[in-house]
Design a protein around this motif. Sequence first.
Motif: not given
Lengths: 210, 74
Positions: B62-68
């Motif tokens: 899961v990418e760091f701060m993904g949905p941001n």
Amino acid sequence: MVKYFSNNIDIRSTWDHVVSAFWQRYPNPYSTHVLTEDVVYREVTADHRLLSRRLLMKTNRLPRWAEYLFPGGMSRSVYIIEDSIVDPVNRSLTTYTWNLNHTTLMSVEERCIFRDSVEQPATTQLKREAWISSNVYGFSRPIQEFGLARFKSNQVKAMKGLEYALSNLQGETPQRLLRDSVKGASEKAKETAKSLASAAAVPQKPRQYV
Amino acid sequence: MNSVGEACTDLKRDYDQCFNRWFADKFLKGDRSGDPCTETFREYQRCVQKAIREKDIPVDGVEFMGPNKDKPES
């Protein structure tokens, strides 16, 4: 369709205290729905910012009408990721929080930015935004409404929890560190939650939905 | 506060204590003299990452701060 919510709160503590308390707010008397908390990643970048990822597990208590949408039952736990960046030079803490599972039912994403208040000394300004969406066919609107009402009431708990952690940090008995505007918001949130519950026309005793 | 890995709670508490001290006394004050918590963090991570795998918690990748990424700047 996504429901968007945003507000600003003043916290009567310095940014340094708020950021330190941010790591120490669990457990607190208002967080009984938070079952576990873990740091699963941390890094200090070359430009001296602290990146962290926390994994939280929370109970998932839904009103009965929402549970009926998932006749197979669903796991009682929600996993939540909270990613954050502390920038001690620019004095900002940015957090991004979202749920990893139960996303078809509801996806709640929240972004918080904590900075020194521009207007008031020894005060931290919190800007909070949330995006709430649901993908349940035919029910996304009532689920989103419920989600927004619950988010607002959870926000009040979260602020009380932070206030509690701040008091512990400063070695004082819990006191009112939040501006009164937050009290007004919490009354409003209770009203919204109550009216939504009755609109859903489920004849049960009022419960606190976490 | 409990860890998601039941066996990891003590390690987590040790790490948290070390981190909170370092964070307030060193990091926030701009002291870059190095992190005294690396060893305790490593032990804690060994335990909690194992628990995450065992419980199939979908944190991996899961990418760091993904949905941001797709949100407008505040």
